[in-house]
Structures are given as structure tokens and as C-alpha cells.
Design a protein around this motif. Sequence first.
Motif, PDB file in Angstrom:
ATOM      1  N   CYS A  51       0.818  -1.220   0.000  1.00 24.27           N
ATOM      2  CA  CYS A  51       0.000   0.000   0.000  1.00 24.27           C
ATOM      3  C   CYS A  51       0.848   1.265   0.000  1.00 24.27           C
ATOM      4  O   CYS A  51       0.318   2.372  -0.139  1.00 24.27           O
ATOM      5  N   ARG A  52       2.167   1.120   0.164  1.00 23.50           N
ATOM      6  CA  ARG A  52       3.007   2.289   0.355  1.00 23.50           C
ATOM      7  C   ARG A  52       3.252   3.122  -0.909  1.00 23.50           C
ATOM      8  O   ARG A  52       3.276   4.350  -0.838  1.00 23.50           O
ATOM      9  N   PRO A  53       3.508   2.514  -2.081  1.00 17.12           N
ATOM     10  CA  PRO A  53       3.792   3.341  -3.266  1.00 17.12           C
ATOM     11  C   PRO A  53       2.665   4.306  -3.585  1.00 17.12           C
ATOM     12  O   PRO A  53       1.484   3.991  -3.416  1.00 17.12           O
ATOM     13  N   ALA A  54       3.020   5.496  -4.066  1.00 14.78           N
ATOM     14  CA  ALA A  54       2.033   6.548  -4.318  1.00 14.78           C
ATOM     15  C   ALA A  54       1.002   6.128  -5.366  1.00 14.78           C
ATOM     16  O   ALA A  54      -0.185   6.450  -5.241  1.00 14.78           O
ATOM     17  N   PHE A  55       1.444   5.392  -6.395  1.00 15.49           N
ATOM     18  CA  PHE A  55       0.487   5.015  -7.446  1.00 15.49           C
ATOM     19  C   PHE A  55      -0.543   4.031  -6.921  1.00 15.49           C
ATOM     20  O   PHE A  55      -1.698   4.016  -7.365  1.00 15.49           O
ATOM     21  N   VAL A  56      -0.163   3.193  -5.929  1.00 18.78           N
ATOM     22  CA  VAL A  56      -1.119   2.271  -5.322  1.00 18.78           C
ATOM     23  C   VAL A  56      -2.115   3.055  -4.472  1.00 18.78           C
ATOM     24  O   VAL A  56      -3.328   2.800  -4.516  1.00 18.78           O
ATOM     25  N   LEU A  60      -6.108   2.980  -5.320  1.00 16.02           N
ATOM     26  CA  LEU A  60      -7.088   2.499  -4.345  1.00 16.02           C
ATOM     27  C   LEU A  60      -8.045   3.620  -3.935  1.00 16.02           C
ATOM     28  O   LEU A  60      -9.236   3.381  -3.695  1.00 16.02           O
ATOM     29  N   GLY A  61      -7.505   4.837  -3.833  1.00 17.03           N
ATOM     30  CA  GLY A  61      -8.377   5.966  -3.517  1.00 17.03           C
ATOM     31  C   GLY A  61      -9.414   6.202  -4.587  1.00 17.03           C
ATOM     32  O   GLY A  61     -10.589   6.463  -4.299  1.00 17.03           O
ATOM     33  N   GLU A  62      -8.983   6.110  -5.861  1.00 16.56           N
ATOM     34  CA  GLU A  62      -9.920   6.283  -6.980  1.00 16.56           C
ATOM     35  C   GLU A  62     -10.934   5.143  -7.014  1.00 16.56           C
ATOM     36  O   GLU A  62     -12.120   5.356  -7.301  1.00 16.56           O
ATOM     37  N   ILE A  66     -12.367   6.667  -1.322  1.00 16.68           N
ATOM     38  CA  ILE A  66     -11.868   7.089  -0.005  1.00 16.68           C
ATOM     39  C   ILE A  66     -10.407   7.477  -0.172  1.00 16.68           C
ATOM     40  O   ILE A  66      -9.564   6.635  -0.491  1.00 16.68           O
ATOM     41  N   ARG A  67     -10.093   8.729   0.035  1.00 20.83           N
ATOM     42  CA  ARG A  67      -8.766   9.262  -0.292  1.00 20.83           C
ATOM     43  C   ARG A  67      -7.640   8.553   0.453  1.00 20.83           C
ATOM     44  O   ARG A  67      -6.570   8.350  -0.097  1.00 20.83           O
ATOM     45  N   ASP A  68      -7.879   8.223   1.717  1.00 23.75           N
ATOM     46  CA  ASP A  68      -6.803   7.654   2.539  1.00 23.75           C
ATOM     47  C   ASP A  68      -7.109   6.213   2.956  1.00 23.75           C
ATOM     48  O   ASP A  68      -6.740   5.779   4.042  1.00 23.75           O
ATOM     49  N   VAL A  69      -7.766   5.453   2.081  1.00 23.37           N
ATOM     50  CA  VAL A  69      -8.150   4.091   2.431  1.00 23.37           C
ATOM     51  C   VAL A  69      -6.936   3.209   2.711  1.00 23.37           C
ATOM     52  O   VAL A  69      -7.028   2.234   3.470  1.00 23.37           O
ATOM     53  N   THR A  70      -5.786   3.536   2.126  1.00 19.47           N
ATOM     54  CA  THR A  70      -4.596   2.714   2.373  1.00 19.47           C
ATOM     55  C   THR A  70      -4.170   2.767   3.837  1.00 19.47           C
ATOM     56  O   THR A  70      -3.496   1.857   4.321  1.00 19.47           O
ATOM     57  N   GLN A  71      -4.536   3.842   4.534  1.00 21.73           N
ATOM     58  CA  GLN A  71      -4.246   3.914   5.973  1.00 21.73           C
ATOM     59  C   GLN A  71      -4.916   2.753   6.704  1.00 21.73           C
ATOM     60  O   GLN A  71      -4.290   2.060   7.522  1.00 21.73           O
ATOM     61  N   LEU A  72      -6.187   2.511   6.406  1.00 23.45           N
ATOM     62  CA  LEU A  72      -6.911   1.412   7.047  1.00 23.45           C
ATOM     63  C   LEU A  72      -6.404   0.056   6.566  1.00 23.45           C
ATOM     64  O   LEU A  72      -6.209  -0.856   7.371  1.00 23.45           O
ATOM     65  N   GLY A 130      -3.825   9.346   0.840  1.00 29.03           N
ATOM     66  CA  GLY A 130      -2.812   8.348   1.158  1.00 29.03           C
ATOM     67  C   GLY A 130      -2.664   8.045   2.630  1.00 29.03           C
ATOM     68  O   GLY A 130      -3.297   8.649   3.507  1.00 29.03           O
ATOM     69  N   ALA A 131      -1.791   7.082   2.892  1.00 28.22           N
ATOM     70  CA  ALA A 131      -1.608   6.574   4.245  1.00 28.22           C
ATOM     71  C   ALA A 131      -0.905   7.553   5.152  1.00 28.22           C
ATOM     72  O   ALA A 131      -0.935   7.399   6.368  1.00 28.22           O
ATOM     73  N   PHE A 132      -0.246   8.573   4.586  1.00 25.78           N
ATOM     74  CA  PHE A 132       0.509   9.493   5.423  1.00 25.78           C
ATOM     75  C   PHE A 132      -0.287  10.745   5.783  1.00 25.78           C
ATOM     76  O   PHE A 132       0.247  11.647   6.411  1.00 25.78           O
TER      77      PHE A 132
END
Length: 404
Positions: A51-56, A60-62, A66-72, A130-132
Motif C-alpha cells: 500500500c506504500r507506493p504513491a500510485f497504489v 485504491l483511492g480512486e 476514499i482518499r486515505d483508504v490505504t491507511q486502514l 494516502g496513508a501518510f
Amino acid sequence: MEEPLMRPLFTWLMPTLIWGVVLWRVPTALTTRANRALWAGFTAMALGLSCRPAFVEHALGELTGIRDVTQLLKHLAGVAAAYFLLEYVQAVRHRAERPGAARARLVVMLAAGVALTLLFVYALPHDADGAFGIDAHYGHLGVKVYLYVFNTVFALASARAMVLFRSKRAAVPRGALRTGVSCLTAGSATGLVYTLYRYQFILVHGDATEFDAQGRPVPVQDLLCELLPAVMLVLFVLGVVIPPAGRLVGHLRDQYALWRLHPLWADVAAVVPHVVLGTAGSRLRDLLIGRDRSVELAHRAFAIRDAVLVLREDTPVADADADGGADGGAGVAPTPGGGDGDLARVEARWLRAAVRHRARDLPAPALPAALAATTGGRTPREEIAWMLAVAAAYRQVGAEETAR
């Protein structure tokens, strides 16, 4: 702003490393409970790290809206990895658990996943991609509770795994397997240290995050927050890679020993064929056998010894005062006070002469007095080492005879 020093380590190197383990373990993934849990645990780690790379993050957000779904997603993957790690260590311990213990672990992990999801939806700010994005809100109460839930689950799982791996280590014999268990113990301990450090980090860190020109929060740069998880993951990888690597090294060592013994074994087996166990193979064909060779190596060493004993039965009794004469019928007498290398050379010279005589239906040459007593090893390991020394001397003697 320049990317944090350790960020590429997690963005690219760690996922590649973990996915490599996942793919490597696929053939054995469903064979046993332990293998299933181990493979599932590394798969969860790989998914979380991916989930870390920006393109992922963007994709996933698109996809989810959910913009920061990678956080969850990365935290749910972490909870799953912790659960499967505990299942793995319980499986490899081979001890009966208290009734309901496995169900209790599953319930706790599911409850943690549900709590993280609810907190993510209702308590976390969602004003960054994103996650950050969470880095901008460490002082937010919802963020603190969310991260404390995750870190508590991960800390308890790491502590439990550390204790269980440590208790397992004492029952494992020295070697690659114990080294692997030690790495898994150290990895679990590192995970515990990381979560404890994160408790302190979250407690004292307020909303002081920097923002870039587009208004996005710059990931918080903290060396230990990046280094400790990397060390933990590397130790886990070493823990599962070292034992099979040790077996591979042992297999290659046995194959090399069989390769070195083959010329001597082939010569004595040709004149004393009944000492061969099974079907005799060629030297090159031996290299293509993938199964464990340790038993066959011991059999081959003892087959050579059996052939030597058969050849000795055709040998006239040595003159006790002559050490077998100037050449003892074998071409050399041992140096007085010489070591095992001298005896190996004496036996190799005698064997070359005895094999030639046997092939011509002639009596074996007189046995040098130095070989009258039993030589070789008292255990399979010692016998293999002795025969390898004799085989090396046998090749040297043959090369000297050819050069004459």
C-alpha cells in the motif's frame, strides 16, 4: 521536499523481499497448519507493505472513493499478520492449547479489525490523500485511539510470539533450525520494541507536521519508526529462510562428498560388487538426485570399508618387524609418529595395489603393519571423514603413478 532516507526501503525493497518469500512458499502453503499460517502471515505483510507506493494509494483511492483508504488497509493487514504469526508459532510448538484459546485469538483479532474500521470511518480526519495523511493529526484524539488500538494488538501478539519462540528454541538442536528460531524470536522482540516506541511517539507528538506546496502533509521523518519495522521484517525473513538454506548447504556438502568418494568407491565396487547397496549410479547422475543424501553418503563410506575388509581377507599376514617391507606390497610405509594423513596415504596406496591384484585374480599385496589395527572412524561421521581423506590420497597416488 526530499524524501525521508528510509522511505524507499519500505516503499520498494521491503515489499519485494516479502513478496519473494510469499512466492517461494506457495508450493508448501497448504501442506500443514503451520505452513498455511506462515504463508498467510507473509501474504498479509506483503499486502500491507504494497500500500506504500504513491500510485497504489492513488489507484485504491480512486477505486474506493476514499482518499486515505490505504491507511486502514495497511493496519488491517498488520492485524492479520499478527494473528497468523501467532497461529504459526502455536502450530510449530506441537503442544496442546487450553480449550478455546484459538477461538479467543480469532475473536480478539476480528474485534480489533472492526474497531479500527469504525474508528477510521467515524473518528479519523480525512482531509489528505494516502496513508501518510494521518501524519498531520497525531495530536487528534481519534488518531491516538486508532493507533493505540493497532499498537496494542501488535504489541500483545509480538510479546506472545517472542515468549513462544523463545520456549521453542531450547528444544531445537543446534544448527540452522535453531538459528532460524532465534531470528524469529529476535524479530518478535523487535516488533514489541517498535510498538512500545510508537506508544511514546504518538503520546508526545502533536499536530506539527510540515506541508508541501500542494498542501499535502509531508511524512514524519523518524529514523526509529522506519528502521525498527525494517529490522523486524528482515529477521522474520531470515527466520524462515535460514533453516531450508541450511538444509540446502548440507545437501550440497553431501553431494560434494559423494563426488569426492566416487572414484574410490567405483574402483573397489568393481572388484567387490556385492558391497554396493542398491543400483550403482554414475558420478554425474548422482548430482541430479535431489533427495537427502546423508544416509547414502554413510552407506557409501561403509561400503568402501566393507570392500577393504574383503580385500584384506586375501592379504598375507604382514611381517611384524618390517612394516610391510620397504613398500609393504603397497608402495609406502608410514612415517614413524605420522598422523592420520600418513595412514590415509598408506591405505590409499595399498588399496590401489589391492584393487589391481583383485582385478587380475591375484592375491592382495601384504598389508602394512600400520594398517593391521582397525583404521577409520567409530561413528558414521568419523568414517565419512576418514574415507574422504583416503579418497583424496587415492587420487593423489593415482596421479603420481600416471605421471611416472
